[in-house]
Scaffold this active site. Structure first.
Site, short mmCIF file in Angstrom:
data_model
loop_
_atom_site.label_atom_id
_atom_site.label_comp_id
_atom_site.label_asym_id
_atom_site.label_seq_id
_atom_site.Cartn_x
_atom_site.Cartn_y
_atom_site.Cartn_z
N ASN A 185 -6.07 4.15 10.61
CA ASN A 185 -5.44 2.90 11.04
C ASN A 185 -5.20 2.83 12.54
OD1 ASN A 185 -3.49 5.01 10.28
ND2 ASN A 185 -1.96 3.56 11.01
N ALA A 236 0.84 -1.20 0.00
CA ALA A 236 0.00 0.00 0.00
C ALA A 236 0.88 1.25 0.00
CB ALA A 236 -0.91 0.01 1.22
N THR A 237 2.00 1.18 0.70
CA THR A 237 2.90 2.34 0.73
C THR A 237 3.33 2.71 -0.68
OG1 THR A 237 3.69 1.90 2.97
CG2 THR A 237 5.17 3.13 1.52
N CYS A 242 4.47 4.76 23.86
CA CYS A 242 4.71 3.83 24.96
C CYS A 242 5.98 3.03 24.78
CB CYS A 242 3.54 2.87 25.07
SG CYS A 242 1.99 3.71 25.30
N HIS A 296 -2.08 -7.80 2.87
CA HIS A 296 -1.86 -8.45 4.17
C HIS A 296 -2.72 -7.89 5.28
CE1 HIS A 296 0.73 -5.57 6.52
NE2 HIS A 296 0.86 -5.03 5.33
N THR A 344 8.79 -7.22 -13.43
CA THR A 344 8.10 -8.50 -13.57
C THR A 344 7.07 -8.68 -12.46
OG1 THR A 344 10.05 -9.48 -14.60
CG2 THR A 344 8.43 -11.01 -13.67
N SER A 390 -3.64 -2.85 0.49
CA SER A 390 -2.58 -3.83 0.72
C SER A 390 -3.20 -5.16 1.14
CB SER A 390 -1.66 -3.32 1.82
OG SER A 390 -0.70 -4.30 2.14
N GLN A 400 -7.29 0.05 5.48
CA GLN A 400 -7.91 -0.52 6.68
C GLN A 400 -9.39 -0.84 6.49
OE1 GLN A 400 -6.62 -1.64 9.36
NE2 GLN A 400 -4.54 -0.87 9.19
#
Lengths: 396, 130
Positions: free
Chosen positions: A156, A74-75, A330, A206, A244, A204, A184
């Site tokens: 996200n 996606a990036t 955090c 994944h 490719t 994306s 998302q």
């Protein structure tokens, strides 16, 4: 002890159906052909597989298949949309201004900043405390030379849903094009190109139980929205993403889209019920709790802060049971905090104790109940020696 | 998740001396240092016996596991020591004792400074009440 995975907004486990579908294209006997090798059967079979996957992606998006450009992530799709479009229009003096939003993914913000370094002008719109964008601010930011508006459908970190159809309506009489990062949203909300009014969409695999290393940009094919390629070489993907094609990955993305469409009707309500069960359970546990992000929200993300406890300490407390995403403050030694939550005006105690819980097909109610128990126990223990214990509100 | 040294985890999971005393005690000091914004906020208390030995240590902390562990280590180590020995313990020893990584040692300084301040206040109080 089993680790309960609640980080599906980061990535998702590969769907076994997708995995099975990909395997023949990793074999050494027949599935290894180069889709560009039209002179023999190996190549033609690979090319047909790529075409079929393109149809599957387009079908999920309710969009023409010739608009689908396969990318590595996606990036990459976002970079191609933003830099590819800005470079194209700037070279032709057809605009140089981009509008985006402070809570966008770093891929969007980073690509916009790169465009800025190349001469584009950038407006970053603020959000309110709920993470929502102001349409009037968007209208005010529009200029004659605005070439692109880039916004995400689902945030996200918070799950907040931008009203993209309203944004598209605001752009109806303006030449600026609309790029929507739907990474998302796929598999959780309907993503229909026409309904959204988008000119460009990035995604994306994944994030919705497909393989890593494959994404797609959909760009309006009729009339074809022109982009300056980011790289140069062969003519694959209409020359907009030469190289490719990774057939097994592309097949995986296509199958993941097919599965997403199959599960969409049932998964959205189920994930929302799980999300609400977590939030309700924590409220009922009586621990200090702050939800970051208003409505409308995507069903699979909940961003919660536990004021009075330090996020890194809470993560250490629960990480043997829960796989969750900490607000970046955090775990980051720089302690700068999530740019999304900061843009929403979340205070220091909320920033330093923010966690994202995100759910997927393997999430279930028992896991949620276990998470509520583990988190409540951890927060209570840390509050027992927190100097902020008296300053935070505890819900009865 | 960040990997923590075993000593940090032990003190974080079973901290010594967590909690605070009522502040109006004899030969006693309370120091509050740090901010939420910086990621570390500590309340450190220390009391001295009539003969000048540390006999009470209490603390509250908002911070990472390393800062919790530092407070606990001091509460474990300080009692029984006189003021000069306590100063030595509070000066640069805890980070090595707990194998705290260099990049989070600024957080340790907040705890050390709070401990030093509480010790100074307790010692001043002891001098007055002699």
């Amino acid at each position: 002890m089993r680790l309960i995975y609640m980080d599906h907004a980061a990535t998702t486990p590969l769907d076994p159906v997708v995995r099975e579908g990909m395997l023949p294209w990793l074999g050494s006997d027949s599935g290894f052909g180069n889709p560009a090798s039209a002179t023999h059967g190996y190549g033609r079979a690979a090319s047909a597989a790529v075409d079929h996957a393109r149809q599957q992606v387009a079908s999920l998006l309710q969009a023409p298949a010739e608009g689908v450009v396969f990318t590595g992530s996606a990036t990459e799709a976002i970079n191609l949309a933003i830099l590819g479009r800005l470079r194209f229009v700037m070279q032709r003096n057809r605009g140089r201004h981009i509008i985006t939003c402070a809570t966008e993914h770093s891929a969007v913000l980073g690509a916009c900043e790169q465009a800025q370094r190349e001469g584009a002008e950038l407006t970053v719109l603020p959000v309110d405390g709920a993470g929502r964008l102001s349409l009037s601010a968007l209208r005010s930011a529009l200029r004659d030379d605005t070439a692109l508006v880039s916004l995400m459908l689902v945030n996200n970190e918070t799950g907040v849903v931008h009203d993209i159809p309203a944004v598209a309506a605001a752009l109806r009489d303006h030449p600026a094009r609309l790029h929507v990062d739907v990474t998302q949203a796929i598999g959780k909300l309907p993503v229909d190109v026409s309904a959204l009014g988008a000119d460009l969409l990035s995604l994306s695999a994944h994030k919705f139980h497909g393989p890593k290393g494959i994404g797609a940009l959909w760009r309006c094919p009729r009339p074809r929205l022109r982009l300056q390629p980011l790289q140069f070489g062969g003519g694959q993907e209409w020359g907009e993403r030469p190289g490719t094609q990774a057939v097994h990955q592309i097949v995986g993305l296509g199958l993941a889209c097919e599965q997403a469409a199959r599960h969409l009707g049932s998964e959205g309500p189920r994930l929302q019920a799980l999300r609400d069960r977590l939030e309700q359970g924590l409220w009922e546990a009586g621990i200090p709790l702050q939800r970051n992000g208003g409505v409308p929200r995507a069903p699979h993300i909940s961003n919660l802060s536990f004021p009075g406890v330090h996020g890194e300490a809470l993560l250490a407390e629960v990480s043997s049971t829960l796989a969750i995403a900490a607000g970046s403050a955090c775990t980051s030694r720089s302690a700068r905090g999530s740019h999304v939550l900061r843009a929403m005006g979340v205070g220091d105690a909320g920033l330093l104790s923010a966690f994202r819980f995100s759910f997927g097909r393997d999430s279930n109610a028992d896991d949620i109940d276990e998470a509520v128990a583990v988190l409540s126990r951890g927060v209570r223990r840390l509050l027992s020696f927190s100097p902020l214990g008296d300053e935070v509100e505890t819900h009865d | 998740m960040t990997e923590y040294p075993a000593a940090v985890l032990r003190h974080f999971r079973e901290p010594v001396g967590a909690g605070v005393f009522a502040p109006d005690q004899l030969r006693f000091g309370t120091a509050a240092l740090g901010t939420v914004k910086s990621g570390t906020k500590v309340v450190f208390q220390l009391g001295l016996s009539a003969d000048g030995l540390v006999d009470r240590v209490g603390w509250l902390v908002f911070g990472c596991p390393s800062t919790v562990a530092c407070c606990s280590w001091f509460a474990d180590m300080l009692p029984g020591h006189d003021v000069s020995q306590a100063k030595e313990l509070l000066h640069g020893q805890v980070a090595d004792a707990l194998s705290i990584p260099r990049d989070v040692r600024t957080r340790v300084l907040v705890v050390e400074d709070a401990g030093m301040m509480a010790l100074r206040l307790a010692d001043e109080d002891r001098q007055k009440t002699r």
